[in-house]
Design a protein around this motif. Structure first.
Motif: not given
Length: 240
Positions: A129-133, A153-161, A163-168, A181-188
């Motif tokens: 698990g590699i969290f952004s930020g 597990l690339a975890e994007v912690t930017d919860r905004s619709a 900004g999340a893709a840019t953070t990703a 291999p990367i599994l990419l996912h976001g939150e909220a």
């Protein structure tokens, strides 16, 4: 690959169909797999509803889910909040009587290398698990286990619709070149933009009540299966 994350550290107070007990996890997993999920991630719970690495809780959850969704890989969390300290997490992992197919290890948390080592010793795949930020990517790059993990597990912690893709994209750039291999996912609200990005870039993705409670149109999802069905539609549309 589309992973369903059934419950996370949430409680049933947050969603009326959040699965907690083994029988609830089993039904949720079976329904999600029928909707298109190909992998399951869950948080075993203790009697009071908190996340647990206790061997009995882990075995009960795994046994129920595997019976309901045979042949589908099942993973669990090893988050730092599940035990008082690193040594306690390692002891719990070494005491497991039934092993998951994989387990997530958050590399920004203390003891990540020790926890990953205990999992690998037992033949359990590690999701890094590699969290952004965070500085998780730096710690992971120095880890002796970097070349042994199942996936990142690339975890994007930017919860905004918005900004999340840019953070990703920034997180993916920091992970390049990836050692697995990367599994990419976001939150909220950020979960859907990140899932679309994952589909366009050809990465594995995940969705479920751990990551978001809402569908792409902003409506509250009925359950994990509805989120998975929506995600499958998004992936198919973005992959054309």
């Amino acid at each position: 690959m589309l992973q369903v994350c059934l419950n996370g550290a949430r409680s049933p107070r947050e969603h009326f169909h959040l699965p907690v007990r083994p029988e609830e996890l089993a039904k949720a997993a079976a329904d999600a797999v029928a909707a298109g999920a190909t992998d399951v991630h869950l948080h075993p719970k203790s009697a009071d509803g908190t996340d647990s690495l206790d061997p009995h809780a882990v075995a009960a959850a795994l046994r129920a889910v595997r019976a309901a969704a045979p042949g589908v890989p099942v993973g669990v969390t090893t988050g730092a909040w599940t035990a008082p300290d690193t040594a306690s997490r390692v002891r719990a992992i070494r005491a497991w009587t039934l092993l998951p197919d994989h387990a997530s290890v958050n590399w920004h948390e203390p003891g990540a290398d020790e926890v990953a080592g205990a999992l690998l010793e037992r033949g359990v795949g590690v999701e890094a698990g590699i969290f952004s930020g965070t500085d998780a990517d730096h710690h992971f790059r120095l880890s002796p286990h970097r070349g042994r993990v199942l996936r990142v597990l690339a975890e994007v912690t930017d919860r905004s619709a918005g900004g999340a893709a840019t953070t990703a994209e920034a997180l993916l750039a920091r992970l390049h070149p990836a050692s697995a291999p990367i599994l990419l996912h976001g939150e909220a609200a950020g979960a859907w933009p990140v899932l679309r990005l994952a589909a366009r870039r050809g990465f594995a993705a995940r969705i479920g009540l751990e990551d978001t409670l809402v569908l792409p149109d902003g409506q509250i999802a009925t359950d994990n299966a509805e989120l998975v069905a929506a995600a499958r539609a998004v992936v198919e549309a973005e992959s054309r």
